[in-house]
Enzyme design. Sequence first.
Site, PDB file in Angstrom:
ATOM      1  N   GLU A 149      26.739  33.982 -19.981  1.00 23.47           N
ATOM      2  CA  GLU A 149      25.640  33.546 -19.522  1.00 23.47           C
ATOM      3  C   GLU A 149      25.358  34.297 -17.923  1.00 23.47           C
ATOM      4  OE1 GLU A 149      23.287  31.029 -20.278  1.00 23.47           O
ATOM      5  OE2 GLU A 149      22.483  32.119 -18.380  1.00 23.47           O
ATOM      6  N   PHE A 150      24.247  34.547 -17.884  1.00 27.02           N
ATOM      7  CA  PHE A 150      23.897  35.421 -16.584  1.00 27.02           C
ATOM      8  C   PHE A 150      23.163  34.486 -15.631  1.00 27.02           C
ATOM      9  CE2 PHE A 150      24.708  38.729 -19.828  1.00 27.02           C
ATOM     10  CZ  PHE A 150      25.598  39.192 -19.336  1.00 27.02           C
ATOM     11  N   LYS A 152      21.650  32.479 -12.547  1.00 32.69           N
ATOM     12  CA  LYS A 152      21.990  32.442 -11.045  1.00 32.69           C
ATOM     13  C   LYS A 152      21.715  31.078 -10.637  1.00 32.69           C
ATOM     14  CE  LYS A 152      18.778  35.398  -9.989  1.00 32.69           C
ATOM     15  NZ  LYS A 152      18.275  35.901 -11.144  1.00 32.69           N
ATOM     16  N   PHE A 250      20.211  42.946  -4.354  1.00 36.16           N
ATOM     17  CA  PHE A 250      21.750  43.042  -3.949  1.00 36.16           C
ATOM     18  C   PHE A 250      22.413  44.242  -2.957  1.00 36.16           C
ATOM     19  CE2 PHE A 250      24.908  40.180  -6.137  1.00 36.16           C
ATOM     20  CZ  PHE A 250      23.909  39.474  -6.583  1.00 36.16           C
ATOM     21  N   CYS A 261      31.573  32.040  -9.342  1.00 30.84           N
ATOM     22  CA  CYS A 261      31.976  33.235 -10.524  1.00 30.84           C
ATOM     23  C   CYS A 261      32.298  34.697  -9.713  1.00 30.84           C
ATOM     24  CB  CYS A 261      30.547  33.573 -11.048  1.00 30.84           C
ATOM     25  SG  CYS A 261      29.923  32.402 -12.120  1.00 30.84           S
TER      26      CYS A 261
HETATM   27  P1  NAD Z   1      31.697  23.383 -14.228  1.00 29.13           P
HETATM   28  O1  NAD Z   1      33.054  23.067 -13.561  1.00 29.13           O
HETATM   29  O2  NAD Z   1      30.561  23.271 -13.291  1.00 29.13           O
HETATM   30  O3  NAD Z   1      31.545  22.506 -15.444  1.00 29.13           O
HETATM   31  C1  NAD Z   1      32.550  22.510 -16.388  1.00 29.13           C
HETATM   32  C2  NAD Z   1      32.510  21.157 -17.222  1.00 29.13           C
HETATM   33  O4  NAD Z   1      33.403  21.116 -18.184  1.00 29.13           O
HETATM   34  C3  NAD Z   1      32.974  20.172 -16.456  1.00 29.13           C
HETATM   35  O5  NAD Z   1      31.983  19.026 -16.424  1.00 29.13           O
HETATM   36  C4  NAD Z   1      34.326  19.472 -17.064  1.00 29.13           C
HETATM   37  O6  NAD Z   1      34.300  18.225 -16.968  1.00 29.13           O
HETATM   38  C5  NAD Z   1      33.998  19.967 -18.446  1.00 29.13           C
HETATM   39  N1  NAD Z   1      35.201  20.010 -19.264  1.00 29.13           N
HETATM   40  C6  NAD Z   1      36.514  20.472 -18.803  1.00 29.13           C
HETATM   41  N2  NAD Z   1      37.212  20.501 -20.079  1.00 29.13           N
HETATM   42  C7  NAD Z   1      36.556  19.880 -21.052  1.00 29.13           C
HETATM   43  C8  NAD Z   1      36.855  19.609 -22.226  1.00 29.13           C
HETATM   44  N3  NAD Z   1      38.114  19.794 -22.763  1.00 29.13           N
HETATM   45  N4  NAD Z   1      35.712  19.132 -22.977  1.00 29.13           N
HETATM   46  C9  NAD Z   1      34.662  18.779 -22.393  1.00 29.13           C
HETATM   47  N5  NAD Z   1      34.168  18.959 -21.261  1.00 29.13           N
HETATM   48  C10 NAD Z   1      35.467  19.605 -20.600  1.00 29.13           C
HETATM   49  O7  NAD Z   1      31.622  24.993 -14.524  1.00 29.13           O
HETATM   50  P2  NAD Z   1      30.332  25.866 -14.715  1.00 29.13           P
HETATM   51  O8  NAD Z   1      29.974  26.602 -13.330  1.00 29.13           O
HETATM   52  O9  NAD Z   1      29.394  25.422 -15.791  1.00 29.13           O
HETATM   53  O10 NAD Z   1      31.090  27.022 -15.400  1.00 29.13           O
HETATM   54  C11 NAD Z   1      31.627  26.946 -16.718  1.00 29.13           C
HETATM   55  C12 NAD Z   1      31.697  28.255 -17.439  1.00 29.13           C
HETATM   56  O11 NAD Z   1      30.635  29.215 -17.168  1.00 29.13           O
HETATM   57  C13 NAD Z   1      32.704  29.039 -16.522  1.00 29.13           C
HETATM   58  O12 NAD Z   1      33.487  30.074 -17.604  1.00 29.13           O
HETATM   59  C14 NAD Z   1      31.889  30.118 -15.640  1.00 29.13           C
HETATM   60  O13 NAD Z   1      32.489  30.880 -15.251  1.00 29.13           O
HETATM   61  C15 NAD Z   1      30.811  30.405 -16.646  1.00 29.13           C
HETATM   62  N6  NAD Z   1      29.632  30.879 -15.821  1.00 29.13           N
HETATM   63  C16 NAD Z   1      29.417  29.874 -14.845  1.00 29.13           C
HETATM   64  C17 NAD Z   1      28.062  30.334 -14.141  1.00 29.13           C
HETATM   65  C18 NAD Z   1      27.643  29.511 -12.725  1.00 29.13           C
HETATM   66  O14 NAD Z   1      26.714  30.266 -12.131  1.00 29.13           O
HETATM   67  N7  NAD Z   1      28.134  28.354 -12.393  1.00 29.13           N
HETATM   68  C19 NAD Z   1      27.475  31.269 -14.572  1.00 29.13           C
HETATM   69  C20 NAD Z   1      27.637  32.169 -15.641  1.00 29.13           C
HETATM   70  C21 NAD Z   1      28.944  31.592 -16.473  1.00 29.13           C
END
Ligand code: NAD
Length: 447
Positions: A149-150, A152, A250, A261
Amino acid sequence: MNISVIGTGYVGLVVGACLAETGNDVICADVMASKIDNLKMNILPIYEPGLEDLVARNQQDGRLTFTTDIAAAVASASVLFIAVGTPPDEDGSADLQHVLAVARLIGRHMTRELVVVTKSTVPVGTAGKVAAEIVREARFAFHMCSNPEFLKEGAAVDDFMKPDRVVLGVDSDQARDVMGEIYAPFVRTGKPVIFMDIASAEMTKYAANGMLATRISFMNEVANLCEMVGANVDMVRRGIGSDSRIGSSFLFPGPGYGGSCFPKDVKALIRTAGEIDLNLLVLAAVEKVNERQKLLLAEKLRGALAGDLGGTHIAVWGLAFKPQTDDMRDAPSLTLIEELLRAGATVCAHDPAAMNEARHKLGDTITFAETNYEALEGADALVVVTDWNEYRHPDFERVKAALSQPIIIDGRNLYDPEKMRELGFGYYSIGRTAVEHTPAERVREIA
Ligand code: NAD
Protein backbone atom coordinates in the site's frame (compact mmCIF):
# COMPACT_ATOMS: atom_id res chain seq x y z
CA MET A 1 -17.04 -9.79 -4.19
CA ASN A 2 -16.87 -10.92 -0.56
CA ILE A 3 -13.80 -9.24 0.86
CA SER A 4 -12.50 -9.33 4.42
CA VAL A 5 -9.83 -7.00 5.74
CA ILE A 6 -8.06 -8.14 8.91
CA GLY A 7 -6.61 -5.23 10.88
CA THR A 8 -8.63 -2.01 10.93
CA GLY A 9 -5.95 0.62 11.41
CA TYR A 10 -4.89 3.46 9.09
CA VAL A 11 -4.47 1.09 6.19
CA GLY A 12 -7.14 -1.56 6.82
CA LEU A 13 -9.91 0.95 7.45
CA VAL A 14 -9.14 2.96 4.32
CA VAL A 15 -8.82 -0.18 2.19
CA GLY A 16 -12.06 -1.64 3.56
CA ALA A 17 -14.08 1.56 3.15
CA CYS A 18 -12.79 2.21 -0.38
CA LEU A 19 -13.43 -1.38 -1.53
CA ALA A 20 -16.99 -1.15 -0.13
CA GLU A 21 -17.43 2.12 -2.02
CA THR A 22 -16.92 0.28 -5.32
CA GLY A 23 -19.71 -2.18 -4.51
CA ASN A 24 -17.94 -5.05 -2.74
CA ASP A 25 -19.28 -6.60 0.46
CA VAL A 26 -16.53 -5.87 2.95
CA ILE A 27 -15.98 -7.06 6.51
CA CYS A 28 -13.35 -5.19 8.50
CA ALA A 29 -12.11 -7.21 11.47
CA ASP A 30 -9.86 -6.23 14.35
CA VAL A 31 -8.88 -7.63 17.74
CA MET A 32 -9.50 -4.29 19.46
CA ALA A 33 -13.10 -4.47 20.67
CA SER A 34 -13.31 -0.77 21.57
CA LYS A 35 -12.20 0.23 18.08
CA ILE A 36 -14.82 -2.02 16.47
CA ASP A 37 -17.59 -0.85 18.85
CA ASN A 38 -16.83 2.75 17.94
CA LEU A 39 -16.65 2.04 14.22
CA LYS A 40 -20.10 0.43 14.38
CA MET A 41 -21.30 3.86 15.58
CA ASN A 42 -19.25 5.63 12.86
CA ILE A 43 -16.74 6.88 15.42
CA LEU A 44 -13.35 6.65 13.75
CA PRO A 45 -10.12 5.82 15.61
CA ILE A 46 -8.11 8.12 13.33
CA TYR A 47 -8.41 11.45 11.61
CA GLU A 48 -8.27 11.10 7.85
CA PRO A 49 -9.98 13.55 5.45
CA GLY A 50 -13.06 12.06 3.75
CA LEU A 51 -12.95 8.76 5.62
CA GLU A 52 -15.77 9.41 8.07
CA ASP A 53 -18.31 10.00 5.28
CA LEU A 54 -17.13 6.95 3.40
CA VAL A 55 -17.45 4.69 6.45
CA ALA A 56 -20.87 6.06 7.43
CA ARG A 57 -22.33 5.81 3.92
CA ASN A 58 -21.12 2.30 3.18
CA GLN A 59 -22.06 1.06 6.63
CA GLN A 60 -25.54 2.47 6.23
CA ASP A 61 -25.87 0.84 2.79
CA GLY A 62 -24.88 -2.49 4.32
CA ARG A 63 -21.75 -3.02 2.23
CA LEU A 64 -19.34 -2.41 5.11
CA THR A 65 -19.51 -4.23 8.44
CA PHE A 66 -17.20 -4.37 11.45
CA THR A 67 -16.45 -7.30 13.71
CA THR A 68 -14.03 -8.69 16.27
CA ASP A 69 -14.86 -12.21 15.07
CA ILE A 70 -11.80 -12.86 12.92
CA ALA A 71 -12.85 -16.47 12.28
CA ALA A 72 -16.21 -15.36 10.86
CA ALA A 73 -14.50 -12.73 8.71
CA VAL A 74 -12.20 -15.41 7.30
CA ALA A 75 -15.07 -17.85 6.76
CA SER A 76 -17.11 -15.51 4.60
CA ALA A 77 -14.26 -14.19 2.42
CA SER A 78 -13.24 -15.10 -1.10
CA VAL A 79 -10.54 -12.43 -0.95
CA LEU A 80 -8.80 -11.62 2.32
CA PHE A 81 -6.49 -8.66 2.95
CA ILE A 82 -4.03 -8.85 5.86
CA ALA A 83 -3.53 -5.26 7.07
CA VAL A 84 -2.28 -5.72 10.63
CA GLY A 85 0.71 -3.82 12.03
CA THR A 86 4.31 -4.87 11.41
CA PRO A 87 6.15 -2.80 14.05
CA PRO A 88 9.93 -2.89 14.34
CA ASP A 89 11.33 -5.67 16.50
CA GLU A 90 14.14 -4.85 18.94
CA ASP A 91 16.73 -5.46 16.23
CA GLY A 92 14.90 -3.28 13.66
CA SER A 93 13.44 -6.17 11.67
CA ALA A 94 9.70 -6.22 10.93
CA ASP A 95 7.81 -8.06 13.67
CA LEU A 96 5.61 -10.54 11.82
CA GLN A 97 3.79 -12.02 14.81
CA HIS A 98 0.45 -10.38 13.97
CA VAL A 99 0.67 -11.30 10.29
CA LEU A 100 1.47 -14.93 11.08
CA ALA A 101 -1.25 -15.11 13.76
CA VAL A 102 -3.78 -14.08 11.13
CA ALA A 103 -2.33 -16.62 8.70
CA ARG A 104 -2.95 -19.43 11.18
CA LEU A 105 -6.60 -18.37 11.54
CA ILE A 106 -7.00 -18.26 7.76
CA GLY A 107 -5.96 -21.90 7.41
CA ARG A 108 -8.26 -22.94 10.21
CA HIS A 109 -11.39 -21.04 9.23
CA MET A 110 -11.44 -20.67 5.44
CA THR A 111 -14.52 -22.20 3.85
CA ARG A 112 -13.74 -21.85 0.15
CA GLU A 113 -10.95 -21.15 -2.34
CA LEU A 114 -9.32 -17.93 -1.25
CA VAL A 115 -7.02 -15.19 -2.48
CA VAL A 116 -4.86 -14.04 0.45
CA VAL A 117 -3.41 -10.56 0.05
CA THR A 118 -0.60 -9.18 2.20
CA LYS A 119 -1.31 -5.46 2.46
CA SER A 120 0.91 -4.94 5.49
CA THR A 121 4.47 -3.88 4.68
CA VAL A 122 6.44 -7.10 5.01
CA PRO A 123 9.99 -8.20 4.09
CA VAL A 124 10.76 -10.33 1.08
CA GLY A 125 9.80 -13.93 1.77
CA THR A 126 6.87 -13.16 4.06
CA ALA A 127 4.19 -14.34 1.62
CA GLY A 128 5.94 -17.71 1.67
CA LYS A 129 5.84 -17.77 5.48
CA VAL A 130 2.17 -16.81 5.45
CA ALA A 131 1.41 -19.57 2.94
CA ALA A 132 3.30 -22.08 5.08
CA GLU A 133 1.14 -21.18 8.11
CA ILE A 134 -2.11 -21.34 6.13
CA VAL A 135 -1.31 -24.68 4.55
CA ARG A 136 -0.97 -26.42 7.93
CA GLU A 137 -4.75 -26.53 8.38
CA ALA A 138 -6.15 -25.43 5.01
CA ARG A 139 -8.86 -27.59 3.46
CA PHE A 140 -9.22 -25.47 0.32
CA ALA A 141 -6.86 -24.11 -2.32
CA PHE A 142 -5.55 -20.60 -1.84
CA HIS A 143 -3.51 -18.10 -3.83
CA MET A 144 -1.06 -15.54 -2.50
CA CYS A 145 -0.81 -11.90 -3.55
CA SER A 146 1.52 -9.18 -2.28
CA ASN A 147 -0.21 -5.82 -2.72
CA PRO A 148 1.86 -3.15 -0.97
CA GLU A 149 0.00 0.00 0.00
CA PHE A 150 1.36 3.41 -1.01
CA LEU A 151 -1.28 5.66 0.54
CA LYS A 152 -0.12 8.81 2.29
CA GLU A 153 -1.64 9.53 5.67
CA GLY A 154 -3.56 12.80 5.38
CA ALA A 155 -4.55 11.98 1.79
CA ALA A 156 -5.20 8.27 2.20
CA VAL A 157 -8.71 8.06 0.74
CA ASP A 158 -7.72 10.06 -2.30
CA ASP A 159 -4.56 8.02 -2.77
CA PHE A 160 -6.48 4.75 -2.62
CA MET A 161 -9.27 5.94 -4.89
CA LYS A 162 -6.86 7.48 -7.42
CA PRO A 163 -3.56 5.61 -7.08
CA ASP A 164 -0.48 6.54 -9.13
CA ARG A 165 -0.10 2.82 -9.70
CA VAL A 166 -1.14 -0.49 -8.18
CA VAL A 167 1.55 -3.09 -7.52
CA LEU A 168 0.44 -6.72 -7.45
CA GLY A 169 2.79 -9.61 -6.83
CA VAL A 170 0.95 -12.82 -7.72
CA ASP A 171 1.67 -16.52 -7.84
CA SER A 172 -1.23 -17.69 -10.02
CA ASP A 173 -3.55 -16.66 -12.84
CA GLN A 174 -6.51 -16.81 -10.44
CA ALA A 175 -4.90 -14.27 -8.10
CA ARG A 176 -4.02 -12.10 -11.09
CA ASP A 177 -7.59 -12.13 -12.43
CA VAL A 178 -9.31 -11.51 -9.10
CA MET A 179 -6.96 -8.69 -8.08
CA GLY A 180 -7.15 -7.10 -11.52
CA GLU A 181 -10.94 -7.07 -11.20
CA ILE A 182 -10.89 -5.55 -7.70
CA TYR A 183 -8.62 -2.70 -8.78
CA ALA A 184 -10.19 -2.01 -12.19
CA PRO A 185 -12.55 0.74 -10.87
CA PHE A 186 -9.60 2.62 -9.35
CA VAL A 187 -7.44 2.79 -12.49
CA ARG A 188 -10.00 3.81 -15.09
CA THR A 189 -7.95 6.88 -16.01
CA GLY A 190 -5.22 4.57 -17.26
CA LYS A 191 -2.92 4.47 -14.25
CA PRO A 192 -0.88 1.26 -14.39
CA VAL A 193 -1.56 -1.98 -12.57
CA ILE A 194 1.88 -3.51 -12.41
CA PHE A 195 1.88 -7.29 -12.06
CA MET A 196 5.08 -8.93 -10.89
CA ASP A 197 6.38 -11.83 -8.84
CA ILE A 198 5.69 -11.74 -5.10
CA ALA A 199 9.27 -11.10 -3.92
CA SER A 200 9.59 -8.07 -6.21
CA ALA A 201 6.28 -6.64 -4.97
CA GLU A 202 7.39 -7.05 -1.36
CA MET A 203 10.68 -5.33 -2.15
CA THR A 204 9.00 -2.52 -4.13
CA LYS A 205 7.37 -1.10 -1.01
CA TYR A 206 10.64 -0.95 0.95
CA ALA A 207 12.56 0.42 -2.01
CA ALA A 208 9.96 3.18 -2.47
CA ASN A 209 10.09 4.23 1.18
CA GLY A 210 13.89 3.92 1.22
CA MET A 211 14.12 6.22 -1.82
CA LEU A 212 11.75 8.81 -0.31
CA ALA A 213 13.60 8.77 3.02
CA THR A 214 16.86 9.20 1.10
CA ARG A 215 15.55 12.32 -0.63
CA ILE A 216 14.50 13.80 2.69
CA SER A 217 17.82 13.14 4.41
CA PHE A 218 19.75 14.31 1.35
CA MET A 219 17.84 17.60 1.26
CA ASN A 220 18.25 18.06 4.99
CA GLU A 221 22.01 17.75 4.60
CA VAL A 222 21.98 20.16 1.65
CA ALA A 223 19.90 22.57 3.74
CA ASN A 224 22.31 22.45 6.67
CA LEU A 225 25.19 23.09 4.29
CA CYS A 226 23.32 25.96 2.61
CA GLU A 227 22.87 27.56 5.99
CA MET A 228 26.58 27.39 6.78
CA VAL A 229 27.75 28.79 3.46
CA GLY A 230 25.08 31.48 3.01
CA ALA A 231 23.01 29.77 0.29
CA ASN A 232 19.22 29.53 0.34
CA VAL A 233 17.85 25.99 0.18
CA ASP A 234 14.52 27.25 -1.20
CA MET A 235 16.31 28.49 -4.29
CA VAL A 236 18.44 25.37 -4.53
CA ARG A 237 15.33 23.20 -4.20
CA ARG A 238 13.63 25.01 -7.04
CA GLY A 239 16.79 24.95 -9.07
CA ILE A 240 17.23 21.20 -8.88
CA GLY A 241 13.52 20.31 -8.79
CA SER A 242 12.99 21.76 -12.27
CA ASP A 243 15.29 19.08 -13.67
CA SER A 244 12.89 16.40 -14.96
CA ARG A 245 15.32 13.69 -13.86
CA ILE A 246 14.98 14.89 -10.29
CA GLY A 247 11.42 16.26 -10.04
CA SER A 248 10.09 18.72 -7.50
CA SER A 249 8.43 16.58 -4.84
CA PHE A 250 10.02 15.44 -1.61
CA LEU A 251 12.70 18.13 -1.71
CA PHE A 252 11.55 20.13 1.30
CA PRO A 253 13.96 20.26 4.24
CA GLY A 254 12.50 19.97 7.72
CA PRO A 255 12.90 18.52 11.20
CA GLY A 256 13.54 14.97 9.95
CA TYR A 257 11.17 12.29 8.73
CA GLY A 258 8.85 10.49 11.14
CA GLY A 259 5.57 8.63 11.04
CA SER A 260 4.70 4.98 11.08
CA CYS A 261 6.47 3.98 7.86
CA PHE A 262 9.78 5.62 6.90
CA PRO A 263 11.67 5.05 10.17
CA LYS A 264 10.56 1.44 10.55
CA ASP A 265 10.81 0.52 6.86
CA VAL A 266 14.32 1.94 6.51
CA LYS A 267 15.34 -0.04 9.62
CA ALA A 268 13.70 -3.22 8.33
CA LEU A 269 15.39 -2.99 4.93
CA ILE A 270 18.80 -2.47 6.54
CA ARG A 271 18.05 -5.48 8.72
CA THR A 272 16.93 -7.66 5.78
CA ALA A 273 20.24 -6.93 4.05
CA GLY A 274 22.14 -7.51 7.28
CA GLU A 275 20.73 -11.02 7.49
CA ILE A 276 22.68 -11.88 4.36
CA ASP A 277 25.74 -9.87 5.49
CA LEU A 278 25.10 -6.99 3.12
CA ASN A 279 25.67 -3.45 4.41
CA LEU A 280 23.23 -0.95 2.91
CA LEU A 281 25.58 2.02 3.23
CA VAL A 282 23.27 4.66 1.75
CA LEU A 283 20.31 3.77 3.94
CA ALA A 284 22.49 3.55 7.05
CA ALA A 285 23.57 7.14 6.37
CA VAL A 286 19.99 8.21 5.65
CA GLU A 287 18.99 6.97 9.09
CA LYS A 288 21.93 8.65 10.81
CA VAL A 289 21.24 11.99 9.11
CA ASN A 290 17.62 11.75 10.18
CA GLU A 291 18.49 11.13 13.82
CA ARG A 292 20.71 14.20 13.74
CA GLN A 293 18.08 16.32 11.99
CA LYS A 294 15.47 15.52 14.62
CA LEU A 295 17.72 17.25 17.19
CA LEU A 296 18.18 20.36 15.06
CA LEU A 297 15.17 22.36 16.25
CA ALA A 298 16.26 22.07 19.88
CA GLU A 299 19.78 23.07 18.85
CA LYS A 300 18.48 26.11 16.98
CA LEU A 301 16.44 27.05 20.01
CA ARG A 302 19.55 26.84 22.19
CA GLY A 303 21.34 29.11 19.74
CA ALA A 304 18.48 31.60 19.75
CA LEU A 305 18.11 31.63 23.56
CA ALA A 306 21.82 31.98 24.28
CA GLY A 307 22.43 28.34 25.05
CA ASP A 308 20.37 27.57 28.12
CA LEU A 309 16.86 26.20 27.83
CA GLY A 310 16.48 25.57 31.59
CA GLY A 311 13.57 27.59 32.98
CA THR A 312 12.32 28.70 29.57
CA HIS A 313 8.76 28.25 28.36
CA ILE A 314 8.36 27.17 24.74
CA ALA A 315 5.32 27.18 22.45
CA VAL A 316 5.08 24.36 19.91
CA TRP A 317 2.83 24.53 16.86
CA GLY A 318 2.22 21.10 15.38
CA LEU A 319 2.56 17.65 16.97
CA ALA A 320 1.49 15.22 14.21
CA PHE A 321 4.33 13.93 12.06
CA LYS A 322 2.75 15.72 9.12
CA PRO A 323 -0.37 17.78 8.42
CA GLN A 324 -3.87 16.32 7.89
CA THR A 325 -3.30 13.43 10.27
CA ASP A 326 -3.37 12.79 14.00
CA ASP A 327 -0.59 10.20 13.75
CA MET A 328 2.29 10.90 16.13
CA ARG A 329 4.25 7.69 15.68
CA ASP A 330 7.96 8.64 15.62
CA ALA A 331 7.00 12.30 15.14
CA PRO A 332 9.86 14.86 15.24
CA SER A 333 7.77 16.84 17.77
CA LEU A 334 8.34 14.05 20.29
CA THR A 335 12.12 14.29 19.99
CA LEU A 336 11.94 18.07 20.34
CA ILE A 337 9.67 17.95 23.39
CA GLU A 338 11.80 15.27 25.02
CA GLU A 339 14.89 17.46 24.53
CA LEU A 340 13.12 20.54 25.90
CA LEU A 341 11.84 18.75 28.99
CA ARG A 342 15.24 17.19 29.61
CA ALA A 343 16.80 20.64 29.48
CA GLY A 344 14.33 21.94 32.09
CA ALA A 345 12.00 23.90 29.80
CA THR A 346 8.20 23.84 29.96
CA VAL A 347 6.12 23.41 26.83
CA CYS A 348 2.65 24.43 25.66
CA ALA A 349 1.59 22.84 22.38
CA HIS A 350 -1.17 23.06 19.82
CA ASP A 351 -2.17 20.79 16.96
CA PRO A 352 -5.41 20.90 14.96
CA ALA A 353 -5.89 17.10 15.02
CA ALA A 354 -3.32 15.30 17.16
CA MET A 355 -3.96 16.69 20.66
CA ASN A 356 -5.85 13.63 21.90
CA GLU A 357 -3.14 11.37 20.59
CA ALA A 358 -0.54 13.67 22.16
CA ARG A 359 -2.31 13.54 25.53
CA HIS A 360 -2.04 9.74 25.39
CA LYS A 361 1.64 9.88 24.57
CA LEU A 362 2.77 12.81 26.71
CA GLY A 363 0.26 12.88 29.57
CA ASP A 364 0.66 16.00 31.67
CA THR A 365 4.36 16.50 30.95
CA ILE A 366 3.35 19.46 28.76
CA THR A 367 0.25 21.65 28.55
CA PHE A 368 -2.08 21.85 25.57
CA ALA A 369 -3.73 24.96 24.16
CA GLU A 370 -7.12 25.12 22.47
CA THR A 371 -5.86 27.53 19.81
CA ASN A 372 -2.45 28.14 18.31
CA TYR A 373 -2.44 31.71 19.69
CA GLU A 374 -3.26 30.53 23.20
CA ALA A 375 -0.15 28.31 23.08
CA LEU A 376 2.01 31.44 22.72
CA GLU A 377 1.00 33.20 25.93
CA GLY A 378 4.17 34.08 27.84
CA ALA A 379 6.40 31.76 25.81
CA ASP A 380 10.06 32.62 25.26
CA ALA A 381 9.92 31.30 21.72
CA LEU A 382 7.66 29.59 19.20
CA VAL A 383 8.77 26.42 17.40
CA VAL A 384 6.76 25.44 14.30
CA VAL A 385 7.10 21.68 13.83
CA THR A 386 4.24 20.61 11.53
CA ASP A 387 3.22 22.51 8.39
CA TRP A 388 -0.52 22.67 8.96
CA ASN A 389 -2.13 25.17 6.58
CA GLU A 390 -3.58 27.20 9.42
CA TYR A 391 -0.06 28.05 10.62
CA ARG A 392 0.97 29.51 7.26
CA HIS A 393 -0.45 33.03 7.63
CA PRO A 394 -0.79 33.88 11.30
CA ASP A 395 -1.40 37.40 12.59
CA PHE A 396 2.24 38.17 13.36
CA GLU A 397 1.43 41.21 15.51
CA ARG A 398 -0.66 38.94 17.70
CA VAL A 399 2.12 36.36 17.77
CA LYS A 400 4.63 38.99 18.81
CA ALA A 401 2.39 40.45 21.48
CA ALA A 402 1.77 37.03 23.04
CA LEU A 403 5.40 35.88 23.11
CA SER A 404 7.64 37.20 25.89
CA GLN A 405 10.49 37.25 23.36
CA PRO A 406 9.83 37.56 19.61
CA ILE A 407 11.67 34.39 18.59
CA ILE A 408 10.43 31.87 16.02
CA ILE A 409 12.14 28.62 15.09
CA ASP A 410 10.46 27.57 11.87
CA GLY A 411 11.04 23.86 11.19
CA ARG A 412 9.08 23.96 7.93
CA ASN A 413 10.24 27.19 6.27
CA LEU A 414 6.69 28.56 6.29
CA TYR A 415 7.58 32.23 6.56
CA ASP A 416 9.62 34.76 4.61
CA PRO A 417 12.90 35.48 6.46
CA GLU A 418 13.07 39.07 5.18
CA LYS A 419 9.54 39.86 6.29
CA MET A 420 10.13 38.26 9.66
CA ARG A 421 13.18 40.43 10.22
CA GLU A 422 11.22 43.53 9.25
CA LEU A 423 8.55 42.57 11.75
CA GLY A 424 11.23 42.38 14.42
CA PHE A 425 11.38 38.65 14.99
CA GLY A 426 14.48 36.65 15.72
CA TYR A 427 13.70 34.14 12.99
CA TYR A 428 15.47 30.83 12.39
CA SER A 429 14.45 28.45 9.64
CA ILE A 430 16.09 25.49 7.88
CA GLY A 431 18.78 26.08 5.31
CA ARG A 432 18.14 29.71 4.50
CA THR A 433 18.81 31.79 7.57
CA ALA A 434 21.37 34.56 7.01
CA VAL A 435 24.81 33.41 8.05
CA GLU A 436 25.07 35.70 11.06
CA HIS A 437 21.88 34.18 12.50
CA THR A 438 23.02 30.62 12.05
CA PRO A 439 24.09 28.53 15.01
CA ALA A 440 26.48 26.84 12.59
CA GLU A 441 28.81 25.64 15.29
CA ARG A 442 25.94 23.86 16.96
CA VAL A 443 24.99 22.11 13.71
CA ARG A 444 28.58 21.00 13.36
CA GLU A 445 28.74 19.90 16.98
CA ILE A 446 25.76 17.55 16.73
CA ALA A 447 27.14 16.24 13.44
P1 NAD B 1 -2.23 0.31 12.70
O1 NAD B 1 -1.42 0.02 13.90
O2 NAD B 1 -2.91 1.61 12.55
O3 NAD B 1 -3.35 -0.83 12.52
C1 NAD B 1 -3.11 -2.20 12.68
C2 NAD B 1 -4.39 -2.82 13.22
O4 NAD B 1 -4.23 -4.24 13.24
C3 NAD B 1 -4.71 -2.40 14.66
O5 NAD B 1 -6.03 -1.87 14.72
C4 NAD B 1 -4.59 -3.69 15.47
O6 NAD B 1 -5.51 -3.76 16.54
C5 NAD B 1 -4.91 -4.72 14.40
N1 NAD B 1 -4.40 -6.08 14.70
C6 NAD B 1 -3.21 -6.45 15.22
N2 NAD B 1 -3.14 -7.78 15.31
C7 NAD B 1 -4.30 -8.27 14.83
C8 NAD B 1 -4.82 -9.57 14.66
N3 NAD B 1 -4.09 -10.66 15.00
N4 NAD B 1 -6.05 -9.71 14.13
C9 NAD B 1 -6.78 -8.62 13.80
N5 NAD B 1 -6.34 -7.37 13.93
C10 NAD B 1 -5.12 -7.18 14.45
O7 NAD B 1 -1.24 0.05 11.46
P2 NAD B 1 -1.31 0.73 10.00
O8 NAD B 1 -0.69 2.07 10.03
O9 NAD B 1 -2.68 0.55 9.45
O10 NAD B 1 -0.31 -0.23 9.22
C11 NAD B 1 -0.66 -1.56 8.89
C12 NAD B 1 0.37 -2.09 7.91
O11 NAD B 1 0.35 -1.32 6.71
C13 NAD B 1 1.82 -1.99 8.42
O12 NAD B 1 2.54 -3.08 7.94
C14 NAD B 1 2.31 -0.71 7.79
O13 NAD B 1 3.70 -0.72 7.62
C15 NAD B 1 1.62 -0.75 6.45
N6 NAD B 1 1.43 0.56 5.82
C16 NAD B 1 1.08 1.63 6.57
C17 NAD B 1 0.88 2.87 5.95
C18 NAD B 1 0.49 4.09 6.75
O14 NAD B 1 0.60 5.18 6.20
N7 NAD B 1 0.07 3.96 7.98
C19 NAD B 1 1.05 2.99 4.56
C20 NAD B 1 1.38 1.87 3.83
C21 NAD B 1 1.58 0.65 4.48
